[in-house]
Scaffold this motif. Structure first.
Motif, PDB file in Angstrom:
ATOM      1  N   VAL A 158      36.008  39.291  31.564  1.00  0.00           N
ATOM      2  CA  VAL A 158      36.104  40.286  32.629  1.00  0.00           C
ATOM      3  C   VAL A 158      36.128  39.542  33.960  1.00  0.00           C
ATOM      4  CG1 VAL A 158      34.982  42.220  33.806  1.00  0.00           C
ATOM      5  CG2 VAL A 158      34.921  42.080  31.308  1.00  0.00           C
ATOM      6  N   ALA A 159      37.123  39.855  34.788  1.00  0.00           N
ATOM      7  CA  ALA A 159      37.254  39.230  36.106  1.00  0.00           C
ATOM      8  C   ALA A 159      36.663  40.160  37.167  1.00  0.00           C
ATOM      9  CB  ALA A 159      38.708  38.931  36.429  1.00  0.00           C
ATOM     10  N   VAL A 160      35.685  39.646  37.902  1.00  0.00           N
ATOM     11  CA  VAL A 160      35.096  40.377  39.024  1.00  0.00           C
ATOM     12  C   VAL A 160      35.559  39.699  40.303  1.00  0.00           C
ATOM     13  CG1 VAL A 160      32.964  41.134  40.131  1.00  0.00           C
ATOM     14  CG2 VAL A 160      33.081  40.979  37.625  1.00  0.00           C
ATOM     15  N   ARG A 161      36.269  40.439  41.138  1.00  0.00           N
ATOM     16  CA  ARG A 161      36.797  39.869  42.381  1.00  0.00           C
ATOM     17  C   ARG A 161      36.124  40.532  43.574  1.00  0.00           C
ATOM     18  NH1 ARG A 161      41.456  40.313  39.067  1.00  0.00           N
ATOM     19  NH2 ARG A 161      42.395  38.282  38.597  1.00  0.00           N
ATOM     20  N   SER A 162      35.688  39.707  44.504  1.00  0.00           N
ATOM     21  CA  SER A 162      35.094  40.160  45.754  1.00  0.00           C
ATOM     22  C   SER A 162      36.101  39.948  46.880  1.00  0.00           C
ATOM     23  CB  SER A 162      33.804  39.381  46.035  1.00  0.00           C
ATOM     24  OG  SER A 162      33.387  39.571  47.369  1.00  0.00           O
ATOM     25  N   MET A 163      36.282  40.973  47.704  1.00  0.00           N
ATOM     26  CA  MET A 163      37.217  40.870  48.827  1.00  0.00           C
ATOM     27  C   MET A 163      36.559  40.290  50.074  1.00  0.00           C
ATOM     28  SD  MET A 163      39.393  42.069  46.854  1.00  0.00           S
ATOM     29  CE  MET A 163      39.556  43.194  45.466  1.00  0.00           C
ATOM     30  N   ASN A 164      35.219  40.370  50.148  1.00  0.00           N
ATOM     31  CA  ASN A 164      34.499  39.869  51.322  1.00  0.00           C
ATOM     32  C   ASN A 164      33.116  39.399  50.902  1.00  0.00           C
ATOM     33  OD1 ASN A 164      33.644  39.289  53.932  1.00  0.00           O
ATOM     34  ND2 ASN A 164      33.016  41.398  54.338  1.00  0.00           N
ATOM     35  N   PRO A 165      32.958  38.080  50.685  1.00  0.00           N
ATOM     36  CA  PRO A 165      33.940  36.999  50.814  1.00  0.00           C
ATOM     37  C   PRO A 165      34.924  37.001  49.648  1.00  0.00           C
ATOM     38  CG  PRO A 165      31.895  36.128  49.935  1.00  0.00           C
ATOM     39  CD  PRO A 165      31.627  37.562  50.263  1.00  0.00           C
ATOM     40  N   HIS A 166      36.018  36.233  49.789  1.00  0.00           N
ATOM     41  CA  HIS A 166      37.045  36.171  48.751  1.00  0.00           C
ATOM     42  C   HIS A 166      36.570  35.242  47.632  1.00  0.00           C
ATOM     43  CE1 HIS A 166      40.068  38.490  50.915  1.00  0.00           C
ATOM     44  NE2 HIS A 166      39.733  37.819  52.013  1.00  0.00           N
ATOM     45  N   LYS A 167      36.085  35.846  46.546  1.00  0.00           N
ATOM     46  CA  LYS A 167      35.571  35.098  45.411  1.00  0.00           C
ATOM     47  C   LYS A 167      36.018  35.776  44.124  1.00  0.00           C
ATOM     48  CE  LYS A 167      32.725  32.253  47.752  1.00  0.00           C
ATOM     49  NZ  LYS A 167      32.770  30.763  47.689  1.00  0.00           N
ATOM     50  N   GLN A 168      36.097  34.976  43.051  1.00  0.00           N
ATOM     51  CA  GLN A 168      36.348  35.531  41.725  1.00  0.00           C
ATOM     52  C   GLN A 168      35.329  34.965  40.743  1.00  0.00           C
ATOM     53  OE1 GLN A 168      40.270  36.397  39.685  1.00  0.00           O
ATOM     54  NE2 GLN A 168      39.756  34.500  38.609  1.00  0.00           N
ATOM     55  N   TYR A 169      34.824  35.841  39.884  1.00  0.00           N
ATOM     56  CA  TYR A 169      33.845  35.463  38.866  1.00  0.00           C
ATOM     57  C   TYR A 169      34.376  35.931  37.506  1.00  0.00           C
ATOM     58  CZ  TYR A 169      31.114  35.431  43.163  1.00  0.00           C
ATOM     59  OH  TYR A 169      30.686  35.213  44.442  1.00  0.00           O
ATOM     60  N   ILE A 170      34.277  35.067  36.504  1.00  0.00           N
ATOM     61  CA  ILE A 170      34.734  35.394  35.156  1.00  0.00           C
ATOM     62  C   ILE A 170      33.516  35.540  34.250  1.00  0.00           C
ATOM     63  CG2 ILE A 170      36.118  34.698  33.183  1.00  0.00           C
ATOM     64  CD1 ILE A 170      37.771  35.379  35.648  1.00  0.00           C
ATOM     65  N   ILE A 171      33.373  36.712  33.639  1.00  0.00           N
ATOM     66  CA  ILE A 171      32.258  36.991  32.742  1.00  0.00           C
ATOM     67  C   ILE A 171      32.754  36.985  31.303  1.00  0.00           C
ATOM     68  CG2 ILE A 171      30.473  38.653  32.111  1.00  0.00           C
ATOM     69  CD1 ILE A 171      30.580  39.733  34.955  1.00  0.00           C
TER      70      ILE A 171
END
Length: 262
Positions: A158-171
Motif C-alpha cells: 500500500v502506497a501512502v503519499r503525503s502532499m505536504n511535505p512531499h513524501k511516499q511510504y510503502i506499507i
C-alpha cells in the motif's frame, strides 16, 4: 465557530478584587456553565500567574460538553476574559499550559474528543500575541492543510503519499494474513481491482519537548485506513514546530502495525 473575546465593558463587569483562583472547588450545582479544569501560569509575561479555567455546559445524561470556553483571570489587573473554542463541542475536554512559541510564556492547548468512530479529536492552541490572547493553531486548519492519498498496489503493498511535505511510504500488508489478501489479490499478487484507502483527520495531539529546551513541539497522529475504518494500516505521525508565524511539519513518519510472532 470563531473565538470570541469579552469587550472592555464585559471584562469590567467581571472584575473583582476577591476572585478566588480555586473556583473549581465550588459546588457545580451553583455554576452554569461548569468549571471542567483549572490551570495556573504566566500567559502574558507580567510575572504573575493567571488562572485559566476550561468551562462548558454538560449535556444532561451524557458525557458530551457544549459551549467549551476558556475563562482567564489576570493576576495583575484582576480582569476576567472569556474565549470560546472554535470547536466548542466535545467529550473529555482538557487543557495544558506550556511554551510552544519560544517566548518563555505559557500557551494554552485545549483538546477534546469528537466521539466519532475514527477517534478524531478537537485541538486548539492560544498564545499571547501583542498583549492579546489569540488562536494560533486549530485541528480544522491542520486537517485541511495536510493532504494524503492511500492506494493499494500489486504484490501486497500500500502506497501512502503525503502532499505536504512531499513524501511516499510503502506499507507491506502481508501480515494481514491469507484470508485478507485473498479478498484483494489474485494468486500471482496482482490486484483484483483498484482500492483506495484514506488518512483520517487528527486522532491524537501531544505536547513533547523533543530538544529538552523548555519549548514544546506537537506530535500529531492520523490513522491510515484501508477498505474501511476498522481496517487500520498504521498512523501518519507529524511533528509540528512553531516557525515564528505558524506550526509547520518539522518531521513526518509513518508507524505501522506489527505481526504477532508465535
Amino acid at each position: 465557530m470563531f473565538s470570541t473575546y469579552a469587550t472592555t465593558k464585559e471584562r469590567g463587569a467581571c472584575m473583582t478584587n476577591n476572585m478566588n483562583p480555586s473556583l473549581n472547588n465550588m459546588p457545580i450545582s451553583t455554576m452554569a456553565p461548569q468549571v471542567i479544569q483549572t490551570k495556573f501560569g504566566d500567559i502574558n509575561g507580567d510575572g504573575l500567574l493567571e488562572t485559566v479555567l476550561l468551562m462548558g455546559t454538560k449535556t444532561p445524561d451524557s458525557p458530551l460538553w457544549k459551549d467549551l470556553t476558556l475563562a482567564i483571570f489576570y493576576g495583575q489587573t484582576h480582569q476576567f476574559e472569556k474565549i470560546m473554542l472554535k470547536q466548542s463541542v466535545g467529550y473529555n475536554p482538557t487543557i495544558f499550559l506550556g511554551d510552544f512559541t519560544g517566548n518563555h510564556l505559557e500557551d494554552i492547548l485545549a483538546i477534546s474528543d469528537t466521539g466519532g468512530s475514527g477517534g478524531i479529536i478537537n485541538g486548539e492552541i492560544f498564545a499571547s500575541i501583542n498583549g492579546n490572547i489569540r488562536s494560533i493553531f486549530d485541528a480544522i486548519s491542520f486537517n485541511n492543510k495536510l493532504k494524503y492519498s492511500v492506494n493499494y498496489q500489486n504484490q501486497y503493498k500500500v502506497a501512502v503519499r503525503s502532499m505536504n511535505p512531499h513524501k511516499q511510504y510503502i506499507i507491506d500488508i502481508q501480515y494481514k494474513g491469507p484470508d485478507y489478501l485473498a479478498e484483494i489479490y489474485h494468486q500471482d499478487g496482482t490486484l483484483k481491482q483498484p482500492i483506495e484507502g484514506w488518512v483520517d483527520p487528527m486522532s491524537g495531539l501531544y505536547p513533547v519537548d523533543y530538544e529538552r529546551d523548555g519549548i514544546y513541539e506537537l506530535l500529531a497522529y492520523q490513522s491510515i485506513a484501508g477498505r474501511f475504518h476498522a481496517d487500520g494500516l498504521g498512523y501518519v505521525e507529524n511533528i509540528l514546530k512553531w516557525d515564528g508565524h505558524a506550526f509547520t511539519v518539522d518531521r513526518q513518519t509513518v508507524g505501522i502495525f506489527g505481526k504477532d510472532i508465535k
